[in-house]
Design a protein around this motif. Structure first.
Motif, PDB file in Angstrom:
ATOM      1  N   LEU A   1       1.131  -1.740  -0.136  1.00 27.57           N
ATOM      2  CA  LEU A   1      -0.286   0.100   0.357  1.00 27.57           C
ATOM      3  C   LEU A   1       1.076   0.622   0.335  1.00 27.57           C
ATOM      4  O   LEU A   1       1.538   1.348   0.866  1.00 27.57           O
ATOM      5  CB  LEU A   1      -0.687   0.042   1.054  1.00 27.57           C
ATOM      6  N   VAL A   2       0.369   2.045  -0.857  1.00 27.41           N
ATOM      7  CA  VAL A   2       0.979   3.368  -0.989  1.00 27.41           C
ATOM      8  C   VAL A   2       0.779   4.558  -0.778  1.00 27.41           C
ATOM      9  O   VAL A   2      -0.367   4.802  -0.855  1.00 27.41           O
ATOM     10  CB  VAL A   2       1.858   3.420  -2.597  1.00 27.41           C
ATOM     11  N   CYS A   3       1.334   4.727   0.721  1.00 32.46           N
ATOM     12  CA  CYS A   3      -0.139   6.366   0.437  1.00 32.46           C
ATOM     13  C   CYS A   3       0.745   7.862   0.786  1.00 32.46           C
ATOM     14  O   CYS A   3       2.214   7.436   0.971  1.00 32.46           O
ATOM     15  CB  CYS A   3       0.117   6.088   2.114  1.00 32.46           C
ATOM     16  N   ARG A   4       0.595   7.740   0.373  1.00 30.72           N
ATOM     17  CA  ARG A   4       0.330  10.431   0.666  1.00 30.72           C
ATOM     18  C   ARG A   4      -0.387  11.055   1.110  1.00 30.72           C
ATOM     19  O   ARG A   4      -1.256  10.957   0.472  1.00 30.72           O
ATOM     20  CB  ARG A   4       0.923  10.461  -1.530  1.00 30.72           C
ATOM     21  N   ALA A   5      -0.067  11.719   0.669  1.00 30.75           N
ATOM     22  CA  ALA A   5      -1.020  12.869   1.628  1.00 30.75           C
ATOM     23  C   ALA A   5      -1.961  12.112   2.715  1.00 30.75           C
ATOM     24  O   ALA A   5      -3.310  12.473   2.829  1.00 30.75           O
ATOM     25  CB  ALA A   5      -1.125  13.935   1.234  1.00 30.75           C
ATOM     26  N   GLN A   6      -2.282  11.211   3.370  1.00 35.52           N
ATOM     27  CA  GLN A   6      -2.592  10.548   3.563  1.00 35.52           C
ATOM     28  C   GLN A   6      -3.479   9.880   3.139  1.00 35.52           C
ATOM     29  O   GLN A   6      -5.103   9.424   3.435  1.00 35.52           O
ATOM     30  CB  GLN A   6      -3.451  11.761   4.840  1.00 35.52           C
ATOM     31  N   VAL A   7      -3.591   9.406   2.272  1.00 37.04           N
ATOM     32  CA  VAL A   7      -4.579   8.620   1.032  1.00 37.04           C
ATOM     33  C   VAL A   7      -3.503   7.688   0.647  1.00 37.04           C
ATOM     34  O   VAL A   7      -2.637   7.718   0.107  1.00 37.04           O
ATOM     35  CB  VAL A   7      -5.420   9.322   0.075  1.00 37.04           C
ATOM     36  N   CYS A   8      -4.066   6.693   0.664  1.00 39.17           N
ATOM     37  CA  CYS A   8      -3.263   5.282   0.266  1.00 39.17           C
ATOM     38  C   CYS A   8      -3.952   4.721  -1.062  1.00 39.17           C
ATOM     39  O   CYS A   8      -4.625   4.230  -1.479  1.00 39.17           O
ATOM     40  CB  CYS A   8      -3.462   4.413   1.553  1.00 39.17           C
ATOM     41  N   SER A   9      -2.646   4.172  -1.581  1.00 38.94           N
ATOM     42  CA  SER A   9      -3.357   3.077  -3.246  1.00 38.94           C
ATOM     43  C   SER A   9      -4.361   2.011  -3.163  1.00 38.94           C
ATOM     44  O   SER A   9      -4.424   1.361  -1.827  1.00 38.94           O
ATOM     45  CB  SER A   9      -2.533   2.917  -3.948  1.00 38.94           C
ATOM     46  N   ALA A  10      -4.958   1.568  -3.789  1.00 34.83           N
ATOM     47  CA  ALA A  10      -5.478   0.070  -3.426  1.00 34.83           C
ATOM     48  C   ALA A  10      -4.198  -0.986  -3.313  1.00 34.83           C
ATOM     49  O   ALA A  10      -3.100  -0.569  -3.666  1.00 34.83           O
ATOM     50  CB  ALA A  10      -6.267  -0.472  -4.358  1.00 34.83           C
ATOM     51  N   PRO A  11      -4.263  -1.980  -2.981  1.00 39.25           N
ATOM     52  CA  PRO A  11      -2.965  -3.199  -2.675  1.00 39.25           C
ATOM     53  C   PRO A  11      -2.731  -3.542  -4.282  1.00 39.25           C
ATOM     54  O   PRO A  11      -3.376  -3.408  -5.036  1.00 39.25           O
ATOM     55  CB  PRO A  11      -3.875  -4.021  -2.426  1.00 39.25           C
ATOM     56  N   ILE A  12      -0.824  -3.123  -4.576  1.00 35.81           N
ATOM     57  CA  ILE A  12      -0.592  -2.898  -5.593  1.00 35.81           C
ATOM     58  C   ILE A  12      -0.039  -4.834  -4.818  1.00 35.81           C
ATOM     59  O   ILE A  12       0.964  -5.080  -3.832  1.00 35.81           O
ATOM     60  CB  ILE A  12       0.366  -2.153  -5.313  1.00 35.81           C
ATOM     61  N   HIS A  13       0.194  -5.799  -5.749  1.00 30.57           N
ATOM     62  CA  HIS A  13       0.612  -7.283  -6.210  1.00 30.57           C
ATOM     63  C   HIS A  13       1.874  -7.700  -6.752  1.00 30.57           C
ATOM     64  O   HIS A  13       2.093  -8.268  -6.566  1.00 30.57           O
ATOM     65  CB  HIS A  13      -0.600  -7.963  -6.212  1.00 30.57           C
ATOM     66  N   ALA A  14       2.001  -6.142  -7.822  1.00 28.71           N
ATOM     67  CA  ALA A  14       3.232  -7.294  -8.936  1.00 28.71           C
ATOM     68  C   ALA A  14       3.651  -5.738  -9.001  1.00 28.71           C
ATOM     69  O   ALA A  14       3.422  -4.805  -8.283  1.00 28.71           O
ATOM     70  CB  ALA A  14       2.346  -6.749 -10.779  1.00 28.71           C
ATOM     71  N   ALA A  15       5.409  -6.345  -8.931  1.00 28.81           N
ATOM     72  CA  ALA A  15       6.621  -5.725  -8.618  1.00 28.81           C
ATOM     73  C   ALA A  15       6.606  -4.293  -9.157  1.00 28.81           C
ATOM     74  O   ALA A  15       7.449  -3.277  -9.106  1.00 28.81           O
ATOM     75  CB  ALA A  15       8.088  -6.615  -8.723  1.00 28.81           C
ATOM     76  N   ASP A  16       6.014  -4.208 -10.740  1.00 33.73           N
ATOM     77  CA  ASP A  16       6.162  -3.620 -11.831  1.00 33.73           C
ATOM     78  C   ASP A  16       5.239  -2.665 -11.317  1.00 33.73           C
ATOM     79  O   ASP A  16       6.026  -0.701 -11.274  1.00 33.73           O
ATOM     80  CB  ASP A  16       6.169  -3.701 -12.786  1.00 33.73           C
ATOM     81  N   ALA A  17       4.477  -2.268 -10.956  1.00 34.07           N
ATOM     82  CA  ALA A  17       3.308  -1.597 -10.687  1.00 34.07           C
ATOM     83  C   ALA A  17       3.762  -1.146  -9.345  1.00 34.07           C
ATOM     84  O   ALA A  17       3.390   0.397  -9.291  1.00 34.07           O
ATOM     85  CB  ALA A  17       1.667  -2.135 -10.921  1.00 34.07           C
ATOM     86  N   LEU A  18       4.292  -1.829  -8.596  1.00 39.79           N
ATOM     87  CA  LEU A  18       4.906  -1.048  -7.190  1.00 39.79           C
ATOM     88  C   LEU A  18       5.832   0.523  -7.405  1.00 39.79           C
ATOM     89  O   LEU A  18       5.512   1.222  -7.274  1.00 39.79           O
ATOM     90  CB  LEU A  18       5.022  -1.930  -6.151  1.00 39.79           C
ATOM     91  N   ARG A  19       6.546  -0.641  -8.261  1.00 36.58           N
ATOM     92  CA  ARG A  19       7.969   0.062  -8.802  1.00 36.58           C
ATOM     93  C   ARG A  19       7.041   2.377  -9.284  1.00 36.58           C
ATOM     94  O   ARG A  19       7.786   2.790  -9.088  1.00 36.58           O
ATOM     95  CB  ARG A  19       8.950   0.151  -9.701  1.00 36.58           C
ATOM     96  N   ALA A  20       6.226   1.966 -10.430  1.00 35.15           N
ATOM     97  CA  ALA A  20       4.702   2.863 -11.328  1.00 35.15           C
ATOM     98  C   ALA A  20       4.875   3.761  -9.935  1.00 35.15           C
ATOM     99  O   ALA A  20       5.071   4.834 -10.084  1.00 35.15           O
ATOM    100  CB  ALA A  20       4.803   1.853 -11.820  1.00 35.15           C
ATOM    101  N   ALA A  21       3.986   3.165  -9.541  1.00 35.51           N
ATOM    102  CA  ALA A  21       3.371   3.976  -7.633  1.00 35.51           C
ATOM    103  C   ALA A  21       4.765   4.591  -7.231  1.00 35.51           C
ATOM    104  O   ALA A  21       4.172   5.997  -6.492  1.00 35.51           O
ATOM    105  CB  ALA A  21       2.536   2.728  -7.258  1.00 35.51           C
TER     106      ALA A  21
END
Length: 70
Positions: free
Chosen positions: A43-63
């Motif tokens: 879960l990537v959070c910025r300014a107290q807003v978090c992403s939906a769960p990210i399962h893939a490494a490439d999608a995490l890197r992009a986020a």
């Protein structure tokens, strides 16, 4: 950001992705681990807003490196 999984070793690939992306990030990054059932996720959070769960490494890197959120 939070890494979720059955164990720390279960989220190892996502953790390696975070470590590899860190040099390209301007903002500081806090990483925590949370034990949870299901597939490893981040879960990537910025300014107290978090992403939906990210399962893939490439999608995490992009986020993590998303220029629009810096």
């Amino acid at each position: 950001m939070t890494l979720r999984g059955a164990s720390a070793s279960a989220v190892a690939e996502l953790a390696r992705t975070v470590a590899a992306a860190r040099p390209g990030m301007r903002a500081r990054l806090a990483v925590s681990f949370e034990a949870a059932e299901g597939p490893p996720a981040a879960l990537v959070c910025r300014a107290q807003v978090c992403s939906a769960p990210i399962h893939a490494a490439d999608a995490l890197r992009a986020a993590l490196l998303d220029e629009s959120s810096r």
